[in-house]
Design an enzyme around this catalytic site. Sequence first.
Site, PDB file in Angstrom:
ATOM      1  N   SER A 107       0.851  -1.186   0.000  1.00  0.00           N
ATOM      2  CA  SER A 107       0.000   0.000   0.000  1.00  0.00           C
ATOM      3  C   SER A 107       0.888   1.237   0.000  1.00  0.00           C
ATOM      4  O   SER A 107       2.094   1.154   0.268  1.00  0.00           O
ATOM      5  CB  SER A 107      -0.909  -0.023   1.238  1.00  0.00           C
ATOM      6  OG  SER A 107      -1.768   1.103   1.272  1.00  0.00           O
ATOM      7  N   CYS A 108       0.288   2.389  -0.308  1.00  0.00           N
ATOM      8  CA  CYS A 108       1.045   3.653  -0.268  1.00  0.00           C
ATOM      9  C   CYS A 108       0.032   4.783  -0.242  1.00  0.00           C
ATOM     10  O   CYS A 108      -0.999   4.677   0.427  1.00  0.00           O
ATOM     11  CB  CYS A 108       2.007   3.761  -1.451  1.00  0.00           C
ATOM     12  SG  CYS A 108       1.191   3.725  -3.069  1.00  0.00           S
ATOM     13  N   GLY A 109       0.292   5.868  -0.949  1.00  0.00           N
ATOM     14  CA  GLY A 109      -0.641   6.971  -0.988  1.00  0.00           C
ATOM     15  C   GLY A 109      -1.762   6.759  -1.983  1.00  0.00           C
ATOM     16  O   GLY A 109      -2.932   6.960  -1.683  1.00  0.00           O
ATOM     17  N   TRP A 147      -3.941   4.668   0.582  1.00  0.00           N
ATOM     18  CA  TRP A 147      -4.377   5.583   1.629  1.00  0.00           C
ATOM     19  C   TRP A 147      -5.384   6.624   1.134  1.00  0.00           C
ATOM     20  O   TRP A 147      -6.205   7.129   1.906  1.00  0.00           O
ATOM     21  CB  TRP A 147      -3.180   6.280   2.273  1.00  0.00           C
ATOM     22  CG  TRP A 147      -3.585   6.959   3.533  1.00  0.00           C
ATOM     23  CD1 TRP A 147      -3.740   8.306   3.755  1.00  0.00           C
ATOM     24  CD2 TRP A 147      -3.978   6.329   4.757  1.00  0.00           C
ATOM     25  NE1 TRP A 147      -4.181   8.545   5.030  1.00  0.00           N
ATOM     26  CE2 TRP A 147      -4.328   7.334   5.668  1.00  0.00           C
ATOM     27  CE3 TRP A 147      -4.048   4.995   5.153  1.00  0.00           C
ATOM     28  CZ2 TRP A 147      -4.756   7.057   6.964  1.00  0.00           C
ATOM     29  CZ3 TRP A 147      -4.465   4.709   6.446  1.00  0.00           C
ATOM     30  CH2 TRP A 147      -4.819   5.729   7.331  1.00  0.00           C
TER      31      TRP A 147
END
Length: 283
Positions: A240-242, A269
């Site tokens: 996952s990330c932004g 996110w």
Amino acid sequence: MTTSDPRLLVSTEWLAAHLGAPDMRVLDASWHMPATGRDAYAEFRERHIPGARFFDIDEISDDQSDLPHMAPPVEKFISRMRALGIGDGHRIVIYDSAGLFSAARVWWLFRLFGKTDVAVLDGGLPKWIADGHPVEDGAPILRDRHFTARRHASLVRDVTQVAASAKLGDAQIVDARSPARFRGEEPEPRPGLRSGHIPGAKNVHYSTLLNEDGTMKEPEELRRIFTEAGVDLTKPVITSCGSGITAAVLSLALEQIGHRRHSLYDGSWTEWGSYPDLAVEQG
């Protein structure tokens, strides 16, 4: 080669030697955060690896989603690849203008749609130029090619699946954002998002996996970084990330060390942080 698996990462020397092969296709997958104000396509027109085509991450996406650059439907991906002159049987090398940043996202997209003869240029355009290889301007003349694809759902996760994994612990969630964003100590670059991380997630900032020249670190070092961050490499991983871009750098690194049970949280996110009923951890 600077890495153990040339099917995943290729050196600038390797690409220079194979650039003229009729079955080779090179894609510029450069992408920049909106706040930078940079135009990736305009920069591509000014300077790119000879023969490269531009892969527009924001356009080749799901236009029915309110989230940025979500994976497109398979029909749209096929249509766009045909228009780019990408066909069945082509070997594909992807690079970006940062070194190793957004190229991994497009590598993951090809994997999602069943294409495995796809590699990332280690160090990207900066290393290509630093190593003395040529660039050109303009845009290539493209000819439609026949391209087939099939979506592999095991490589992607939605918010419901991630929420279930966060609760059950059947997969580890690994977040590629900076430590300060992960801990909730600095605001998100996109307005309206809460700060923090998915409960139980581990943090491996994507940049820690890279050398100063933008190439990926050796597999032994990658394995150590994941392990020291608390990631159990015997278990499945959800990256996952932004917004689903740098999560793919983690996915590429996991693939590089032989960890095959990984998937990517496409909404990341931007999606999780916008839902007030989803739990958030800080610190």
